[in-house]
Design an enzyme around this catalytic site. Structure first.
Site, short mmCIF file in Angstrom:
data_model
loop_
_atom_site.label_atom_id
_atom_site.label_comp_id
_atom_site.label_asym_id
_atom_site.label_seq_id
_atom_site.Cartn_x
_atom_site.Cartn_y
_atom_site.Cartn_z
N HIS A 265 -2.05 1.15 7.11
CA HIS A 265 -2.47 1.05 5.71
C HIS A 265 -2.62 2.47 5.19
O HIS A 265 -2.81 3.42 5.96
CB HIS A 265 -3.79 0.28 5.62
CG HIS A 265 -4.27 0.05 4.21
ND1 HIS A 265 -3.59 -0.74 3.31
CD2 HIS A 265 -5.37 0.52 3.55
CE1 HIS A 265 -4.25 -0.77 2.16
NE2 HIS A 265 -5.33 0.00 2.28
N GLU B 298 -6.76 1.91 -3.50
CA GLU B 298 -5.78 1.33 -2.59
C GLU B 298 -5.11 0.13 -3.24
O GLU B 298 -5.55 -0.40 -4.26
CB GLU B 298 -6.46 0.90 -1.29
CG GLU B 298 -7.51 -0.19 -1.51
CD GLU B 298 -8.32 -0.49 -0.27
OE1 GLU B 298 -7.90 -0.08 0.82
OE2 GLU B 298 -9.38 -1.13 -0.40
N CYS C 27 0.83 -1.21 0.00
CA CYS C 27 0.00 0.00 0.00
C CYS C 27 0.86 1.26 0.00
O CYS C 27 0.52 2.27 -0.62
CB CYS C 27 -0.94 -0.01 1.20
SG CYS C 27 -0.12 -0.03 2.82
#
Length: 481
Positions: free
Chosen positions: A95, A111, A32
């Site tokens: 994240h 994402e 990510c």
């Protein structure tokens, strides 16, 4: 710095990125963080710093690029915001994603690696669209002129609100509560240190220079039965990590924690643990627990919190301690820049005092970090004047520390710090070396160490090729202690 794209152009770039894979740092596959860096590079030609996604808001200087906002219940995220999830996501690393749509209840994001398969080929997990409920452990990042904010998102778990709007009820906002400290009094047994004969005059706050594993319990296990010879190397009264306080000495006893007769005899020493190994969030929590314990003790002794009762180790002897707190709260690193100047010392003391007074008044203070601090790493970055350059173009400097490898093998070289040099062996995950030299060469930071009579060169992170002090370093591939 002006962004290279307008807001609309950046949104279009996000849309065209769907279905693609990004591995900007060429490490650990398609993470990510890589997708965040891909967007940041498109916008500014720069890469974000941080060991994990959760570190992005704290590991980077956003001056002129972004602004930090505190989110409120009526704050609405905007397309182009970067959302950063906290350490309760991603196995502790957090994240990160890009917002393309938002309401007060949810966000829709672009994402990569939400499901955790990006460290492999991850072809089934390219950049894509996801829908998330607002969570209190998120932060979001907005660029100046692009409306890409760094903001804290509130927690909303009521699925009903996603479909049915209804008037909000005014409810009393719950007040934060201090953590419940677990105080373990288990006085060292290897030597009975002398009594002071009175209560302490105050408290000296230390940073322990310990690794990630150097918790209060670890110190207890290592010191409670230690012999005199070990205690003579230093023993404080208390060690603090998380919500645990190990009291190693009675309040009435003299400590050996300042290398100074007055400091040892009249002041109670507290070590904030893990100052070389913990991430910033963990270390700041350790600090808060320390401030809470300081407040308890001062109230018990009938003392106020002021510049006479709250002291720093560097007031008693020439030392960089408390080094980590100095960097976080003053922006000055005494390890690389020398002794803490008096104005910075007072700045740090006053921060400690303000935090402790809040606990003494029954309030819960908010930890703050200096805007002069990168708050990005617990590794020591040497000053430019310490570097030298040899005839091969290698920047090098003396530095003695221990490197412990992370979770991937690293190829060790012989002869010199070049990827073309002969292979020595594979440095295995969890292995460590005590190095004496740091080098910048061939796109990497190297450490040099000798093992069984052979000199070895180990790359431990990437380097962008810029000469000190303007070097840009990648994430550390392990830990330094």
């Amino acid at each position: 710095m002006q962004a290279k794209l307008t807001k609309n152009e950046f949104i279009e770039w996000l849309k065209t990125s769907e279905g693609k894979q990004f591995n900007v740092d060429l490490w650990y596959g398609f993470q990510c963080f890589d997708y965040a860096n891909a967007g940041w590079k498109v916008l500014f030609g720069l890469l974000l710093k941080g060991l994990g996604a959760k570190d992005i808001p704290f590991a980077n200087n956003f001056d002129g690029l972004a602004t930090v906002y505190q989110n409120t219940p009526d704050f609405l995220a905007q397309p182009g915001d970067m959302v950063v999830f906290g350490s309760n996501y991603g196995a502790g690393y957090g994240h990160v994603a890009w917002v393309i749509e938002a309401t007060l209840d949810y966000i829709i994001v672009y994402e990569q690696n939400w499901l955790g398969g990006g460290w492999t080929d991850g072809i089934e997990q390219p950049a894509g669209v996801g829908k998330k409920l607002q969570d209190d452990n998120m932060l979001m990042i907005s660029l100046c002129g692009l409306s890409v904010r760094i903001l804290k998102v509130r927690q909303r778990h009521d699925q009903f609100n996603l479909l049915h709007k209804h008037p909000k009820k005014e409810t009393a906002k719950p007040q934060p509560k201090a953590v419940e400290l677990k105080i373990i009094k288990d006085v060292v047994k290897g030597y009975d240190l002398p009594k002071r004969g009175s209560n302490p005059k105050g408290i000296v706050i230390h940073n322990d220079a310990g690794s990630k594993g150097a918790t209060a319990e670890a110190y207890r296990n290592g010191l409670v039965n230690a012999p005199l010879s070990r205690l003579e190397a230093g023993i404080a009264h208390s060690y603090v990590s998380g919500n645990t306080v190990w009291q190693a000495l009675d309040e009435s006893q003299v400590g050996w924690h300042t290398a100074n007769q007055i400091g040892n005899k009249y002041y109670y020493g507290i070590e904030v643990c893990q100052s070389m190994g913990a991430d910033n969030a963990t270390f700041l929590k350790n600090e808060q627990a320390t401030f809470q314990e300081c407040a308890r003790l001062l109230k018990k002794w009938g003392l106020p919190a002021n510049r006479n009762t709250i002291r720093l180790h560097n007031e008693f002897t020439s030392t960089s301690c408390p080094h980590r707190s100095s960097v976080l709260h003053t922006g000055f690193d005494p390890v690389t820049r020398g002794l803490l100047p008096e104005d910075k010392r007072l700045q740090l003391k006053d921060y400690f005092i303000k935090q402790i007074r809040a606990y003494m008044d029954g309030k819960i203070p908010v930890a703050t970090v200096s805007n002069e601090s990168s708050a990005s790493s617990n590794t020591v970055k040497p000053v430019a004047s310490a570097w030298k350059r040899n005839k091969y173009g290698t920047y090098y400097m003396e530095e003695s520390a221990r490197f412990t490898n992370g979770n991937q093998p690293i190829t060790v070289r012989k002869v010199g710090p070049f990827l073309s040099c002969p292979v020595g062996y594979q440095f295995q995950p969890g292995g460590y070396c005590d190095y004496t030299e740091v080098m910048l060469q061939d796109g990497h930071v190297w450490v040099g160490y000798t093992w069984e009579g052979q000199r070895y060169y180990l790359p431990i992170r990437t380097w962008n090729g810029s000469a000190p002090p303007n070097q840009i370093l990648g994430d550390l591939w392990g830990e330094i202690s």
